[in-house]
Design an enzyme around this catalytic site. Structure first.
Site, PDB file in Angstrom:
ATOM      1  N   LEU A  48       0.848  -1.203   0.000  1.00  0.00           N
ATOM      2  CA  LEU A  48       0.000   0.000   0.000  1.00  0.00           C
ATOM      3  C   LEU A  48       0.877   1.245   0.000  1.00  0.00           C
ATOM      4  CD1 LEU A  48      -2.783  -1.107   2.538  1.00  0.00           C
ATOM      5  CD2 LEU A  48      -3.104  -0.704   0.092  1.00  0.00           C
ATOM      6  N   HIS A  49       1.893   1.219  -0.829  1.00  0.00           N
ATOM      7  CA  HIS A  49       2.751   2.394  -0.965  1.00  0.00           C
ATOM      8  C   HIS A  49       3.501   2.344  -2.296  1.00  0.00           C
ATOM      9  CE1 HIS A  49       5.820  -0.393   0.914  1.00  0.00           C
ATOM     10  NE2 HIS A  49       6.537   0.137  -0.050  1.00  0.00           N
ATOM     11  N   ALA A  50       4.114   3.471  -2.635  1.00  0.00           N
ATOM     12  CA  ALA A  50       5.074   3.532  -3.744  1.00  0.00           C
ATOM     13  C   ALA A  50       6.305   4.238  -3.198  1.00  0.00           C
ATOM     14  CB  ALA A  50       4.484   4.309  -4.916  1.00  0.00           C
ATOM     15  N   ARG A  52       2.341  -0.554  -4.932  1.00  0.00           N
ATOM     16  CA  ARG A  52       2.285  -2.011  -4.812  1.00  0.00           C
ATOM     17  C   ARG A  52       1.450  -2.419  -3.606  1.00  0.00           C
ATOM     18  NH1 ARG A  52       7.813  -1.428  -3.369  1.00  0.00           N
ATOM     19  NH2 ARG A  52       7.731   0.056  -5.085  1.00  0.00           N
TER      20      ARG A  52
END
Ligand code: TYD
Length: 141
Positions: free
Chosen positions: A57-59, A104
């Site tokens: 839950l981040h990039a 992702r």
């Protein structure tokens, strides 16, 4: 697994391996060969017993990584801000390189899943986009 990556800043990494049957397989990654950056950090994730676990839950803004599923399986969901792709990670010899600005999400882990991540830099919270809207805004700038 997968044979084509559609999202930007991502690619398939095939690792070299030796089949030493019946005494195991030996799998190798080398900087600037299979790993297209200088390695500063690795970490692994295990004990994925919670069937509802959701990770990622981040990039990242600048960080480059290779994600490997060295045992078991999971779903890797990628999103470059325009294109989305789901990859079933179940092949320990094939990693996914992720460059900057790829959102992702990892889920549906088998309970024996072990994820290995190789990274180009030390952990820096300031390198994360954890807010999807801010990530999208940055991609579209
Ligand atoms: P995070 O990168 O969000 O994990 P994932 O993408 O696998 O869900 O990191 C989870 C937590 O662990 C977060 O609080 C930051 C911390 N962390 C470190 O301290 N050092 C590290 O090298 C990493 C990867 C995470």
């Amino acid at each position: 697994m997968i044979n084509k990556i559609k999202v930007k800043n991502a690619k398939i990494i095939k690792l070299q391996f030796f089949n030493d049957f019946p005494d195991g397989n030996l799998v190798i990654g080398e900087e600037k060969k299979s790993v297209p950056f200088a390695i500063k950090r690795f970490y692994f994730i295990n004990n994925l017993f919670n069937k509802k676990a959701i990770r990622g839950l981040h990039a990242h803004k600048k960080l480059k990584q290779i994600i490997l599923c060295v045992n078991g399986s999971f779903e890797l969901h990628l999103d470059d801000g325009r294109t989305k792709q789901k990859i079933i990670m179940n092949d320990p010899y094939t990693g996914i390189y992720l460059g900057s600005k790829v959102w992702r999400v990892m889920k549906k882990f088998s309970s024996d899943c072990v994820i290995l991540v190789v990274a180009s830099d030390y952990y820096k919270e300031s390198d994360y986009f954890r807010d999807y809207q801010k990530f999208l805004k940055s991609v579209n700038e």
